[in-house]
Design a protein around this motif. Structure first.
Motif, short mmCIF file in Angstrom:
data_model
loop_
_atom_site.label_atom_id
_atom_site.label_comp_id
_atom_site.label_asym_id
_atom_site.label_seq_id
_atom_site.Cartn_x
_atom_site.Cartn_y
_atom_site.Cartn_z
N CYS A 41 0.84 -0.90 0.12
CA CYS A 41 -0.17 0.06 0.06
C CYS A 41 0.89 1.35 0.11
O CYS A 41 0.46 2.15 -0.76
CB CYS A 41 -0.99 0.04 1.14
SG CYS A 41 -2.26 -1.37 0.95
N LYS A 42 1.86 1.17 0.65
CA LYS A 42 2.88 2.39 0.79
C LYS A 42 3.44 2.46 -0.44
O LYS A 42 3.76 3.65 -0.96
CB LYS A 42 3.84 2.14 2.08
CG LYS A 42 4.57 3.34 2.62
CD LYS A 42 5.35 2.77 3.63
CE LYS A 42 6.15 4.03 4.30
NZ LYS A 42 6.98 3.47 5.45
N ALA A 43 3.92 1.33 -1.11
CA ALA A 43 4.61 1.53 -2.49
C ALA A 43 3.96 2.15 -3.46
O ALA A 43 4.35 2.70 -4.44
CB ALA A 43 5.05 0.21 -2.66
N THR A 44 2.50 1.87 -3.40
CA THR A 44 1.35 2.13 -4.47
C THR A 44 0.74 3.56 -4.11
O THR A 44 -0.22 4.04 -4.60
CB THR A 44 0.55 1.15 -4.69
OG1 THR A 44 -0.28 0.86 -3.63
CG2 THR A 44 1.23 -0.29 -5.40
N ASN A 45 1.36 4.29 -2.87
CA ASN A 45 0.88 5.46 -2.54
C ASN A 45 -0.73 5.44 -2.02
O ASN A 45 -1.29 6.43 -1.95
CB ASN A 45 0.87 6.61 -3.57
CG ASN A 45 2.29 7.13 -3.90
OD1 ASN A 45 3.08 7.05 -3.15
ND2 ASN A 45 2.53 7.02 -5.32
N ASP A 46 -0.96 4.27 -1.46
CA ASP A 46 -2.32 4.11 -0.87
C ASP A 46 -2.01 4.32 0.54
O ASP A 46 -1.94 3.29 1.39
CB ASP A 46 -2.75 2.60 -1.10
CG ASP A 46 -4.16 2.42 -0.56
OD1 ASP A 46 -4.70 3.42 0.30
OD2 ASP A 46 -4.83 1.44 -0.64
N ILE A 47 -2.03 5.74 0.97
CA ILE A 47 -1.80 5.85 2.23
C ILE A 47 -2.57 5.38 3.37
O ILE A 47 -2.59 4.96 4.42
CB ILE A 47 -1.42 7.54 2.58
CG1 ILE A 47 -0.46 7.69 1.67
CG2 ILE A 47 -1.05 7.66 3.97
CD1 ILE A 47 1.04 6.91 1.65
N ASP A 48 -3.85 5.80 2.98
CA ASP A 48 -5.11 4.93 3.99
C ASP A 48 -5.17 3.51 4.04
O ASP A 48 -5.21 3.22 5.14
CB ASP A 48 -6.44 5.45 3.34
CG ASP A 48 -6.64 6.99 3.33
OD1 ASP A 48 -5.92 7.62 4.43
OD2 ASP A 48 -7.42 7.41 2.63
N GLY A 49 -4.74 2.82 2.98
CA GLY A 49 -4.59 1.40 3.05
C GLY A 49 -3.33 1.09 3.83
O GLY A 49 -3.46 -0.14 4.67
N ALA A 50 -2.14 1.61 3.72
CA ALA A 50 -1.11 1.21 4.63
C ALA A 50 -1.41 1.56 6.08
O ALA A 50 -1.07 0.77 6.93
CB ALA A 50 0.12 2.16 4.15
N ALA A 51 -2.05 2.65 6.35
CA ALA A 51 -2.32 3.04 7.89
C ALA A 51 -3.45 2.12 8.10
O ALA A 51 -2.89 1.43 9.55
CB ALA A 51 -3.07 4.23 7.89
#
Length: 103
Positions: A73-83
């Motif tokens: 998620c972080k690598a694909t700029n999905d910050i909400d998903g990463a959180a």
């Protein structure tokens, strides 16, 4: 990752993982390990995501898969998903130092 770091060609590593999945398609360990390796291969992050999702469908609290999915998620700029994935990882293991550091 370890096979590639030992100098094994990419095709050999992929073949080994493909064989392992053919033998044990529902192995969370194989799915997560293959996803971990793919995540480090250029342009394969979405394939890694697919495998992490399969692993998490089988075992939602599998910490390496949760953390790997957070990294995807972080690598694909999905910050909400990463959180959300890091929060989930901390629910599984509140004292996991690496998860706390990355979150």
């Amino acid at each position: 990752r370890s096979l590639q770091s030992l100098g094994r060609p990419r095709r050999d590593v992929e073949s080994m993982y493909d064989h392992a999945l053919a033998v044990a398609p529902d192995s969370v360990l194989v799915l997560a390990s293959y996803a971990d390796w793919l995540r480090m291969v250029p342009r394969e992050v979405y394939q890694a995501e697919r495998l992490y999702r399969q692993a998490l469908a089988l075992s939602p609290r599998h910490l390496p898969s949760v953390r790997g999915m957070a990294a995807v998620c972080k690598a694909t700029n999905d910050i909400d998903g990463a959180a959300k994935m890091y929060e989930r990882a901390l629910q599984v293991d509140p004292d996991h130092a690496s998860t706390r550091y990355n979150y």
